[in-house]
Scaffold this active site. Structure first.
Site, PDB file in Angstrom:
ATOM      1  N   TYR A 144       0.913  -1.241   0.154  1.00 17.87           N
ATOM      2  CA  TYR A 144       0.084   0.074   0.167  1.00 17.87           C
ATOM      3  C   TYR A 144       0.921   1.146   0.113  1.00 17.87           C
ATOM      4  O   TYR A 144       1.785   1.291   0.815  1.00 17.87           O
ATOM      5  CB  TYR A 144      -0.861  -0.068   1.271  1.00 17.87           C
ATOM      6  N   ASP A 239       9.395   2.598  -0.668  1.00 19.53           N
ATOM      7  CA  ASP A 239       8.302   3.393   0.094  1.00 19.53           C
ATOM      8  C   ASP A 239       8.668   2.832   1.776  1.00 19.53           C
ATOM      9  O   ASP A 239       8.177   1.883   2.327  1.00 19.53           O
ATOM     10  CB  ASP A 239       7.128   2.950  -0.198  1.00 19.53           C
ATOM     11  N   LYS A 267       5.118   9.154   8.747  1.00 13.71           N
ATOM     12  CA  LYS A 267       4.887   8.594  10.170  1.00 13.71           C
ATOM     13  C   LYS A 267       6.002   8.853  11.148  1.00 13.71           C
ATOM     14  O   LYS A 267       5.772  10.066  11.703  1.00 13.71           O
ATOM     15  CB  LYS A 267       4.912   6.939  10.029  1.00 13.71           C
TER      16      LYS A 267
END
Ligand code: HOZ
Length: 427
Positions: A144, A239, A267
């Protein structure tokens, strides 16, 4: 467990917010029941509006590696807020965070700060397409990379949770250039690259998949991706929105010694406030406006509060032994879960890299999205609710990661394992 106040808020929320939540996996759809509304949190503990408390392994889906509301971060953010919450002009703080990122992450020589992981990935892909003058991208099933149109193909996280193979509203033309391959399947990648390399801009991968549960890369996977992409002039994008500063101070690329061309972060670098970043080699990054023609901008990019939280978080992560301690605690948790499952006669496949912990209700092995989906999600749902009753808050989906923080103590882990022993009995 009392849930009256959460239920009342959820029913009100559904009148004003689609599904009552601002991000789909929060709605508990795949585990059933209703989401708990959180009032406050400190360390590894969450407190909901009904007065229940939980040991938290979601940690806002990864950013809170120091636990909730660490004093050093909160104090610095409060002080920063007094000086102004956004200027729309450069600050010294942004330079500091960018320098810390460049010093930590091997592939990044220059970084651009944005406001979310989705934005970071979207911008990195645009840049890869501009740099190579090619359109196609290759992603992996179950990975994702945020919710930009062309990446919502065979995606993990909320799409896996809700069983959505793709997304209405995304014109077929937008995903026409998105190729997909099974995670850890280098033969398929080889075949696709050979066939499409003239039009392939980049391969994007979560170096440790964390959005289909935790699926570590096979030993040869990342080095082979590096070699194949380099050979064909295709950019490799990691990623590291989840793994950056999580599995190692320098991210998964430092842990595995594989350096991509571009890296996306989010994050942890925002310490619990909204931040993302993308970066890479100078000759690529210099295509970004205003130096180059690739446009990308944001009103709140480099926001002083978010950047302050990020700096303080990274500073704390520089203390000696932090990652070893996280690793040891996570190993205790994973092994404890394994022993509890064994005792209960429940097939459980455990996966873990550092403080990213996965547990699938299947005999395994779990190496890709197809094998992750073999997991008995009904068993997970039952386990999830039983753990809530025991005061442990896990992700409300099988296809996510359990995260540990430096605030989780040995006794929190022991309490969790004890809860798991009871929860797994007669599951
Ligand atoms: N994409 C996040 C999980 N991998 C979900 C974020 C959220 O719902 O807060």
């Amino acid at each position: 467990m009392k849930t009256t106040a959460s239920k009342r808020l959820f029913s009100e929320a559904q009148q004003y917010i689609p599904g009552g939540v601002n991000s789909p996996v929060r709605a508990f759809r795949s585990v059933g029941g209703q989401p708990l509304f959180i009032k406050r949190a400190k360390g590894c503990r969450l407190y909901d509006v009904d007065g229940n408390s939980f040991i938290d392994y979601v940690l806002s889906w990864g950013p809170l590696i120091l636990g909730h509301a660490p004093a050093s971060v909160v104090k610095a953010v409060m002080q920063a807020a007094l000086k102004g919450t956004s200027f729309g002009a450069p600050t010294e703080l942004e330079v500091r965070l960018a320098r810390m990122i460049v010093e930590a992450v091997p592939s990044i020589k220059e970084a651009r700060l944005v406001s979310s992981g989705t934005e970071a990935v979207m911008s990195a892909i645009r840049l890869a397409r501009a740099y190579t003058n090619r359109d196609a991208i290759l992603k992996f099933e179950g990975c994702y990379h945020g919710h930009s149109d062309y990446l919502l193909a065979k995606a993990g996280s909320g799409l896996a949770t809700l069983g959505l193979p793709d997304c209405p509203g995304v014109p077929a033309d937008f995903t026409r250039h998105t190729l997909t391959a099974p995670y850890n399947d280098i033969k398929t990648v080889q075949r696709l690259i050979q066939r499409h390399h003239r039009n392939l801009a980049c391969v994007i991968v979560e170096p440790i998949a964390g959005n289909m549960g935790v699926v570590p890369p096979a030993a040869e996977f990342l080095p082979a991706l590096r070699e194949l992409t380099r050979e064909h002039g295709v950019l490799l994008i990691f990623d590291e929105v989840i793994t950056g500063f999580r599995v190692h101070y320098g991210g998964a690329q430092s842990l595995y010694g594989v350096t991509p061309d571009l890296t996306c972060l989010g994050k942890i670098i925002g310490g619990g406030l909204p931040v993302g970043a993308y970066g890479g080699a100078r000759q690529i990054m210099r295509l970004v406006a205003p130096v180059g023609p690739v446009y990308q901008a944001g009103t709140l990019s480099g926001n002083p509060l978010a950047v302050t939280a990020g700096i303080k978080t990274l500073e704390a992560l520089q203390a000696p032994g932090v990652y070893q301690k996280l690793d040891a605690r996570a190993a205790e948790l994973s092994e404890g879960l394994g022993a509890a499952a064994k005792k209960a006669g429940i097939p459980l496949t455990r996966t873990r890299v550092g403080s990213m912990v996965g547990a699938f209700f299947t005999k395994g092995p779990v190496v890709d999205f197809a094998s992750a989906k073999q997991s008995n999600t009904q068993a997970y749902a039952k386990f999830f609710h039983r753990m809530l009753e025991k005061g442990v808050y896990l992700a409300p989906s099988q296809f996510e990661t359990a995260f540990l923080s430096t605030a989780h103590t040995a006794s929190d882990i022991a309490h969790t394992i004890k809860g798991a022993r009871a929860a797994l009995r007669n599951l």
